[in-house]
Design an enzyme around this catalytic site. Sequence first.
Site, PDB file in Angstrom:
ATOM      1  CB  ALA A  11       5.260 -16.100 -40.012  1.00  0.00           C
ATOM      2  NE  ARG A  13      14.276 -11.930 -36.537  1.00  0.00           N
ATOM      3  CZ  ARG A  13      14.818 -12.245 -37.712  1.00  0.00           C
ATOM      4  NH1 ARG A  13      15.373 -13.420 -37.865  1.00  0.00           N
ATOM      5  NH2 ARG A  13      14.830 -11.403 -38.713  1.00  0.00           N
ATOM      6  N   GLY A  82       5.380  -0.891 -36.074  1.00  0.00           N
ATOM      7  CA  GLY A  82       6.693  -1.033 -35.430  1.00  0.00           C
ATOM      8  C   GLY A  82       7.796  -1.300 -36.429  1.00  0.00           C
ATOM      9  CB  ALA A 107      12.110   3.316 -34.727  1.00  0.00           C
ATOM     10  CG  HIS A 139      19.897  -4.405 -33.848  1.00  0.00           C
ATOM     11  ND1 HIS A 139      20.377  -3.116 -33.804  1.00  0.00           N
ATOM     12  CD2 HIS A 139      18.691  -4.382 -33.227  1.00  0.00           C
ATOM     13  CE1 HIS A 139      19.491  -2.345 -33.186  1.00  0.00           C
ATOM     14  NE2 HIS A 139      18.459  -3.084 -32.828  1.00  0.00           N
ATOM     15  CE  LYS A 143      17.715  -2.929 -36.929  1.00  0.00           C
ATOM     16  NZ  LYS A 143      16.256  -3.004 -37.052  1.00  0.00           N
ATOM     17  N   GLY A 149      16.422   1.864 -36.691  1.00  0.00           N
ATOM     18  CA  GLY A 149      15.434   2.923 -36.493  1.00  0.00           C
ATOM     19  C   GLY A 149      15.599   3.563 -35.117  1.00  0.00           C
TER      20      GLY A 149
HETATM   21  P1  NAD Z   1      11.211 -10.868 -39.342  1.00  0.00           P
HETATM   22  O1  NAD Z   1      11.888 -10.862 -40.670  1.00  0.00           O
HETATM   23  O2  NAD Z   1      11.478 -11.992 -38.394  1.00  0.00           O
HETATM   24  O3  NAD Z   1       9.609 -10.789 -39.536  1.00  0.00           O
HETATM   25  C1  NAD Z   1       8.971 -10.000 -40.496  1.00  0.00           C
HETATM   26  C2  NAD Z   1       7.771 -10.795 -40.994  1.00  0.00           C
HETATM   27  O4  NAD Z   1       6.983  -9.952 -41.847  1.00  0.00           O
HETATM   28  C3  NAD Z   1       8.173 -12.029 -41.808  1.00  0.00           C
HETATM   29  O5  NAD Z   1       7.519 -13.182 -41.306  1.00  0.00           O
HETATM   30  C4  NAD Z   1       7.705 -11.671 -43.224  1.00  0.00           C
HETATM   31  O6  NAD Z   1       7.313 -12.813 -43.988  1.00  0.00           O
HETATM   32  C5  NAD Z   1       6.520 -10.770 -42.896  1.00  0.00           C
HETATM   33  N1  NAD Z   1       6.070  -9.972 -44.037  1.00  0.00           N
HETATM   34  C6  NAD Z   1       6.792  -9.455 -45.064  1.00  0.00           C
HETATM   35  N2  NAD Z   1       5.999  -8.843 -45.935  1.00  0.00           N
HETATM   36  C7  NAD Z   1       4.730  -8.961 -45.444  1.00  0.00           C
HETATM   37  C8  NAD Z   1       3.464  -8.527 -45.900  1.00  0.00           C
HETATM   38  N3  NAD Z   1       3.341  -7.879 -47.065  1.00  0.00           N
HETATM   39  N4  NAD Z   1       2.370  -8.800 -45.134  1.00  0.00           N
HETATM   40  C9  NAD Z   1       2.486  -9.449 -43.979  1.00  0.00           C
HETATM   41  N5  NAD Z   1       3.658  -9.928 -43.505  1.00  0.00           N
HETATM   42  C10 NAD Z   1       4.772  -9.662 -44.225  1.00  0.00           C
HETATM   43  O7  NAD Z   1      11.587  -9.484 -38.667  1.00  0.00           O
HETATM   44  P2  NAD Z   1      11.387  -9.050 -37.142  1.00  0.00           P
HETATM   45  O8  NAD Z   1      12.676  -9.257 -36.412  1.00  0.00           O
HETATM   46  O9  NAD Z   1      10.133  -9.638 -36.606  1.00  0.00           O
HETATM   47  O10 NAD Z   1      11.208  -7.476 -37.322  1.00  0.00           O
HETATM   48  C11 NAD Z   1      10.147  -6.946 -38.104  1.00  0.00           C
HETATM   49  C12 NAD Z   1      10.310  -5.428 -38.172  1.00  0.00           C
HETATM   50  O11 NAD Z   1      10.135  -4.876 -36.862  1.00  0.00           O
HETATM   51  C13 NAD Z   1      11.688  -4.966 -38.644  1.00  0.00           C
HETATM   52  O12 NAD Z   1      11.526  -3.799 -39.419  1.00  0.00           O
HETATM   53  C14 NAD Z   1      12.403  -4.659 -37.340  1.00  0.00           C
HETATM   54  O13 NAD Z   1      13.471  -3.753 -37.493  1.00  0.00           O
HETATM   55  C15 NAD Z   1      11.264  -4.064 -36.553  1.00  0.00           C
HETATM   56  N6  NAD Z   1      11.425  -4.043 -35.095  1.00  0.00           N
HETATM   57  C16 NAD Z   1      10.892  -2.966 -34.458  1.00  0.00           C
HETATM   58  C17 NAD Z   1      10.937  -2.902 -33.077  1.00  0.00           C
HETATM   59  C18 NAD Z   1      10.254  -1.754 -32.376  1.00  0.00           C
HETATM   60  O14 NAD Z   1      10.329  -1.666 -31.130  1.00  0.00           O
HETATM   61  N7  NAD Z   1       9.539  -0.894 -33.097  1.00  0.00           N
HETATM   62  C19 NAD Z   1      11.556  -3.919 -32.332  1.00  0.00           C
HETATM   63  C20 NAD Z   1      12.080  -5.014 -33.034  1.00  0.00           C
HETATM   64  C21 NAD Z   1      12.000  -5.070 -34.423  1.00  0.00           C
END
Ligand code: NAD
Length: 253
Positions: A11, A13, A82, A107, A139, A143, A149
């Site tokens: 759910a 982003r 990720g 990351a 960001h 964030k 990361g």
């Molecule tokens: P976000 O807050 O929009 O989404 C995170 C989702 O994870 C939320 O919907 C939340 O309810 C859910 N969640 C939390 N605990 C959970 C669980 N126990 N089981 C299942 N779902 C759970 O955040 P985002 O912007 O989508 O980013 C998510 C992560 O990815 C962050 O750590 C961000 O820094 C990272 N990220 C990494 C990269 C990459 O290239 N590796 C790129 C962008 C973001």
Amino acid sequence: MTMSIGILGAAGRMGRAIATAAGEAGLAIAGGVDRDGVVSGGPADAVSLAAIADVLIDFSMPDALEANLALAIASGTPILIGTTGLQPEHHAAIDRAAEQVAVLQTANTSLGVNVLRGLVEQAARILGTDWDIEIVEMHHRHKLDSPSGTALLLGASANVGRGAASTTELNRFDRMREGPHAREEGGIYYASLRGGSVAGDHQVVFASEGERIELGHRAESRAIFARGALRGAVWLAGKPAGRYSMADALGFA
Ligand code: NAD
């Protein structure tokens, strides 16, 4: 047969961006789960989802890591992590899980940042510690972790260029400024900006007496991370147990 992907953090982003990118790439979604359960069809729970998916993609929260690794181990399904903000104990848990199942942790899944890592490593190797390194990132306002990361990953690449053996995200030379602080030679300093809707900007500044080199990357949307995650996941599916990096998936390693 079309490869099917299970999304953890569906759910969020990134979870939503991955579902969109998968549709564009013709990959099937086995289902998606979030903190509150199923969000995008598929089986009724995470355990059943892991059992039918060819590969899992986790973009959630560090707190969810342990349970997500356990899912992957129990079903023998490779998992791409990720999520950022991981601490040493999370990396230790990934190392343990990788003895039983294929785990790719990164990351940053974008091709551009992974190319930038190589450029930063090369510049740091040539310039040595006479040139100070400062890493600036910006960001979106939501964030949670800082520095990002990716910033730590770029710092790790600089350290490798300077001769460190470690490629982990936490470096001996990482420094955060707080209050009065004389710059330490060899320190890699981070500055984090948060605001608006910025998908992710990173700039690595090499500064010497009288000149500067600036190497940077700007993510214009989350789609680049989503496409990169899918590329990594497709590569990871069917791999034997082990810990893999984005460089492995992109053929840079
Ligand atoms: P976000 O807050 O929009 O989404 C995170 C989702 O994870 C939320 O919907 C939340 O309810 C859910 N969640 C939390 N605990 C959970 C669980 N126990 N089981 C299942 N779902 C759970 O955040 P985002 O912007 O989508 O980013 C998510 C992560 O990815 C962050 O750590 C961000 O820094 C990272 N990220 C990494 C990269 C990459 O290239 N590796 C790129 C962008 C973001």
